[in-house]
Design an enzyme around this catalytic site. Structure first.
Site, PDB file in Angstrom:
ATOM      1  N   GLU A 154       0.832  -1.207   0.000  1.00 32.55           N
ATOM      2  CA  GLU A 154       0.000   0.000   0.000  1.00 32.55           C
ATOM      3  C   GLU A 154       0.866   1.257   0.000  1.00 32.55           C
ATOM      4  O   GLU A 154       1.656   1.459   0.917  1.00 32.55           O
ATOM      5  CB  GLU A 154      -0.883   0.016   1.260  1.00 32.55           C
ATOM      6  CG  GLU A 154      -1.772   1.252   1.353  1.00 32.55           C
ATOM      7  CD  GLU A 154      -2.581   1.328   2.653  1.00 32.55           C
ATOM      8  OE1 GLU A 154      -2.238   0.611   3.613  1.00 32.55           O
ATOM      9  OE2 GLU A 154      -3.545   2.101   2.686  1.00 32.55           O
ATOM     10  N   GLU A 160       3.649   9.575   6.058  1.00 30.42           N
ATOM     11  CA  GLU A 160       3.570   8.280   6.732  1.00 30.42           C
ATOM     12  C   GLU A 160       4.607   7.288   6.226  1.00 30.42           C
ATOM     13  O   GLU A 160       4.870   6.284   6.885  1.00 30.42           O
ATOM     14  CB  GLU A 160       2.154   7.710   6.598  1.00 30.42           C
ATOM     15  CG  GLU A 160       1.117   8.515   7.365  1.00 30.42           C
ATOM     16  CD  GLU A 160      -0.217   7.790   7.480  1.00 30.42           C
ATOM     17  OE1 GLU A 160      -0.240   6.636   7.916  1.00 30.42           O
ATOM     18  OE2 GLU A 160      -1.245   8.392   7.091  1.00 30.42           O
ATOM     19  N   THR A 188      -7.887   5.823  -0.969  1.00 27.28           N
ATOM     20  CA  THR A 188      -8.145   7.152  -1.532  1.00 27.28           C
ATOM     21  C   THR A 188      -7.686   8.292  -0.621  1.00 27.28           C
ATOM     22  O   THR A 188      -7.410   9.395  -1.106  1.00 27.28           O
ATOM     23  CB  THR A 188      -9.648   7.344  -1.857  1.00 27.28           C
ATOM     24  OG1 THR A 188     -10.414   6.921  -0.730  1.00 27.28           O
ATOM     25  CG2 THR A 188     -10.034   6.542  -3.080  1.00 27.28           C
ATOM     26  N   PHE A 189      -7.598   8.052   0.701  1.00 27.50           N
ATOM     27  CA  PHE A 189      -7.079   9.094   1.605  1.00 27.50           C
ATOM     28  C   PHE A 189      -5.663   9.490   1.192  1.00 27.50           C
ATOM     29  O   PHE A 189      -5.339  10.672   1.060  1.00 27.50           O
ATOM     30  CB  PHE A 189      -7.098   8.603   3.060  1.00 27.50           C
ATOM     31  CG  PHE A 189      -6.387   9.524   4.026  1.00 27.50           C
ATOM     32  CD1 PHE A 189      -6.949  10.737   4.379  1.00 27.50           C
ATOM     33  CD2 PHE A 189      -5.151   9.174   4.561  1.00 27.50           C
ATOM     34  CE1 PHE A 189      -6.288  11.593   5.268  1.00 27.50           C
ATOM     35  CE2 PHE A 189      -4.485  10.022   5.449  1.00 27.50           C
ATOM     36  CZ  PHE A 189      -5.062  11.238   5.806  1.00 27.50           C
ATOM     37  N   HIS A 190      -4.827   8.490   0.984  1.00 30.95           N
ATOM     38  CA  HIS A 190      -3.446   8.767   0.580  1.00 30.95           C
ATOM     39  C   HIS A 190      -3.381   9.253  -0.876  1.00 30.95           C
ATOM     40  O   HIS A 190      -2.625  10.166  -1.211  1.00 30.95           O
ATOM     41  CB  HIS A 190      -2.577   7.515   0.753  1.00 30.95           C
ATOM     42  CG  HIS A 190      -2.586   6.988   2.151  1.00 30.95           C
ATOM     43  ND1 HIS A 190      -2.014   7.664   3.199  1.00 30.95           N
ATOM     44  CD2 HIS A 190      -3.120   5.863   2.683  1.00 30.95           C
ATOM     45  CE1 HIS A 190      -2.186   6.965   4.320  1.00 30.95           C
ATOM     46  NE2 HIS A 190      -2.847   5.875   4.024  1.00 30.95           N
ATOM     47  N   ARG A 219     -10.678  11.695   6.061  1.00 29.35           N
ATOM     48  CA  ARG A 219     -10.922  10.453   6.793  1.00 29.35           C
ATOM     49  C   ARG A 219     -12.218  10.459   7.592  1.00 29.35           C
ATOM     50  O   ARG A 219     -12.390   9.680   8.525  1.00 29.35           O
ATOM     51  CB  ARG A 219      -9.767  10.116   7.742  1.00 29.35           C
ATOM     52  CG  ARG A 219      -8.820   9.106   7.169  1.00 29.35           C
ATOM     53  CD  ARG A 219      -8.027   8.385   8.246  1.00 29.35           C
ATOM     54  NE  ARG A 219      -6.883   7.688   7.673  1.00 29.35           N
ATOM     55  CZ  ARG A 219      -6.972   6.659   6.849  1.00 29.35           C
ATOM     56  NH1 ARG A 219      -8.141   6.167   6.524  1.00 29.35           N
ATOM     57  NH2 ARG A 219      -5.896   6.112   6.352  1.00 29.35           N
ATOM     58  N   GLU A 248     -12.728   3.331   6.407  1.00 26.45           N
ATOM     59  CA  GLU A 248     -12.057   3.645   7.675  1.00 26.45           C
ATOM     60  C   GLU A 248     -12.362   5.090   8.079  1.00 26.45           C
ATOM     61  O   GLU A 248     -11.446   5.889   8.235  1.00 26.45           O
ATOM     62  CB  GLU A 248     -10.535   3.508   7.530  1.00 26.45           C
ATOM     63  CG  GLU A 248     -10.032   2.212   6.942  1.00 26.45           C
ATOM     64  CD  GLU A 248      -8.510   2.231   6.723  1.00 26.45           C
ATOM     65  OE1 GLU A 248      -7.823   1.407   7.323  1.00 26.45           O
ATOM     66  OE2 GLU A 248      -8.036   3.088   5.941  1.00 26.45           O
TER      67      GLU A 248
END
Lengths: 293, 293
Positions: A154, A160, A188-190, A219, A248
Site C-alpha cells: 500500500e 507516513e 483514496t485518503f493517501h 478520513r 475507515e
C-alpha cells in the site's frame, strides 16, 4: 459486485474477544466483511475469532502493522529479517482466520507514526531499500502463496512513509518483485494527497489491484468531504475491479482548537446511522457505474 | 487584482545574497512578489535584500519558521517565550524588508518535521495550549501592529501540526485572540487534506484572510493535480479577497520508488516554462471569476 467492509478501529483498538459481538452489528449496518489489524501474538484467539465471524456471516481482510523493528526497507539486518518474518506471520494469521488478503504498508519505513522526520536519502541507499523490499516480498510472497494468501503493498502519503507514496512507485516495485502472491492495494485518503488523478492511478493499477480502501479526503464519512466518488467508482468499474472495498472513517468530527487529528480516538457517540449510510453510499456508487452509458 | 508570488524555496534553501539575481527572473516569469522564509539572524543582509527587491520591482511576504525550541504552544516556559520573541523578530525582519505580512504555523507544535509522533492530549493540556497561543499572539500582535505588520496564523495538515489544522479551529483561536494585527492565511495543500470543502472554508475565513497559498494537492505545479481551481478562485472572489496569492510548487515530479516526497529537494532542471505557466494559470483563474455570471 464488490464486498464492502469496515475497519475494526472504527470501534476499538485493540480489537479483542470482547468486541466480537460487533461483527453482527457491522453485518446489520450493511457490511460484508471486517478489516482487522493483524493481531499481535496473544492479542486475539484466532479460532474463536473465525467462529465469531462465521456466526455473523462476515468476511475478513487483514491490515498489517509495521514499525521500525519489523521493517523490510531497513538497512539493519535484524529489522529487515523481522519485517519478512512478520509478513509470514501475518499470512499465517490470515490463513487461520480465513482471510485471503493481507494489505498495508508492507514495505515499511514508517515516518510520522514512528517519530521520524523526513531526511534526504542517497541514491545508493534508495536502491538498496528497493532491493531489500524486493527480496523480502519475494520470500514472504512464497510463504503466503503456499497458504492461498495474497500480500498487498500500500502506498501511503508522504508523511507516513518515505519509500512508497504513489501507484507509479508501487508498479515499479511490483514489476521488480514479479510474484503472483504480491499485489497492490490503494487508499483514496493517501491518493487524494499524492496522485495527480485518483482515477488515472486506479487505471494504472489495473489488474494488480486486490484491495481498495474508500476513505474521504479528511478520513471522515464518505460523502462528507471533497473526494469525487463517481469518478473513483467509474475507474474501479473500468478496470473490472471485483475485490473488497473497505471504509475507515475514523476521524471524528471535532474541530476544536488543539485536537490532534492524526491521533486515533475512539468514537464518542453512536455512529450507526452514518456507518449504514456510508456502506450504502459506496455500494450505490458502485452499482450505478454499470448504468452510466 | 491579487498579486501573485513565488516561494524562495522553489530555487534554493537557504536563500542568500547569491540568489538575489533570481528576483528579476521571478519578475520576468510573471510574479509580483517573492515569499521569503524569515531569515535566521545573519543569514541575509536585510538592507541589501530590500534594495535588490526594489531593483527587481518585486514585493515580499514573509513565511515564519517555527520549531520545538520556539513554540507558542509549548508548556516549557523558555520555548513559549522564545516563540513569542521569534514572532517579534519576524515582524522586525518584515519591517526591515518592507513586507506587511508574516504568515506560517505561528502556533507552533510542529509534528513530522520535528520528528514527533502523534500523541493523545488531555483536555487540560489542550486548553492550556490554546491559552498560551492566545497570550503569545496578543503580545506578538502588539509588537507587529507598531510596525505596520500583520501576523497570519496558518492551519497545517494533521501530520505537520497537532494544534491547528482547519479553518474552523483557526477562527476559534482568532476570536479568542481578538487582535487587529493577528489574522489568517490558508494553503490549499493543507486544506485539500483537512477541509470538507475548500471553498466553504474560504467563505468561513471571509475578511480575516490576509494571505493565501495556491498549492496543488501533491504540491506540484497548479493545474497538474486534482484541485478544483475554478471553485477555489470563485470563493476568493466571493469574499472579496484582494491580498497576495503565493505558489510553492516545489515537489519535483519524481515517482521512482524510494524518493522521499516530504523531503525538500532543489530543482534538477530548468522549471521556467512551468513557473511562468503557473503564474498565468492562477492569474487567469482569478481574472475570469469576474465574468462567471
Amino acid at each position: 459486485m464488490n464486498s464492502i467492509g469496515l475497519i475494526s478501529m472504527q470501534y476499538a483498538r485493540p480489537f479483542a474477544a470482547e468486541h466480537f459481538p460487533l461483527f453482527a452489528r457491522m453485518k446489520e449496518l450493511g457490511y460484508d466483511f471486517v478489516e482487522l489489524l493483524v493481531p499481535e501474538p496473544g492479542e486475539m484467539d484466532l479460532t474463536a475469532a473465525r467462529a465469531a465471524l462465521a456466526d455473523a456471516g462476515l468476511g475478513v481482510v487483514l491490515a498489517a502493522r509495521v514499525n521500525l523493528q519489523r521493517n523490510l526497507s531497513s538497512e539493519d539486518a535484524a529489522s529487515h529479517r523481522a519485517g519478512i518474518d512478520y509478513l509470514k506471520y501475518a499470512a499465517d494469521c490470515a490463513a487461520a482466520l480465513g482471510a485471503t488478503v493481507v494489505g498495508g504498508p508492507l514495505t515499511g519505513n514508517p515516518l510520522v507514526f514512528a517519530g521520524r522526520a523526513p531526511q534526504p536519502v542517497s541514491e545508493t541507499e534508495r536502491l538498496s531499500r528497493k532491493q531489500r523490499c524486493v527480496a523480502g516480498l519475494k520470500e514472504a510472497g512464497d510463504h503466503a502463496a503456499g497458504l492461498g494468501v495474497t500480500l498487498a503493498i500500500e502506498p501511503l502519503n508522504r508523511f507516513e512513509s518515505d519509500v512508497l507514496c504513489t501507484t507509479q512507485q508501487a508498479m515499479e516495485l511490483l514489476q521488480a518483485v514479479d510474484h503472483l502472491a504480491v499485489r497492490l492495494m490503494l487508499d483514496t485518503f493517501h491518493m487524494h494527497m499524492e496522485e495527480a488523478s485518483i482515477s488515472e492511478a486506479i487505471r494504472l493499477a489495473g489488474s494488480l489491484l486486490v484491495h481498495f480502501q474508500a476513505n474521504e479526503n479528511h478520513r471522515g464519512f464518505p460523502g462528507t468531504g471533497s473526494t469525487d466518488w463517481v469518478d473513483v467508482c467509474r475507474a474501479l468499474h473500468d478496470i473490472d475491479y471485483r475485490g473488497p472495498i473497505s471504509l475507515e472513517p475514523f476521524r471524528r468530527n471535532d474541530d476544536r482548537f488543539g485536537v490532534p487529528f492524526a491521533q486515533w480516538r475512539p468514537p464518542h457517540e453512536d455512529e450507526s446511522e452514518r456507518l449504514a449510510a456510508s456502506a450504502a453510499f459506496i455500494r450505490s456508487h458502485i452499482s450505478l457505474t454499470e448504468f452510466r452509458r
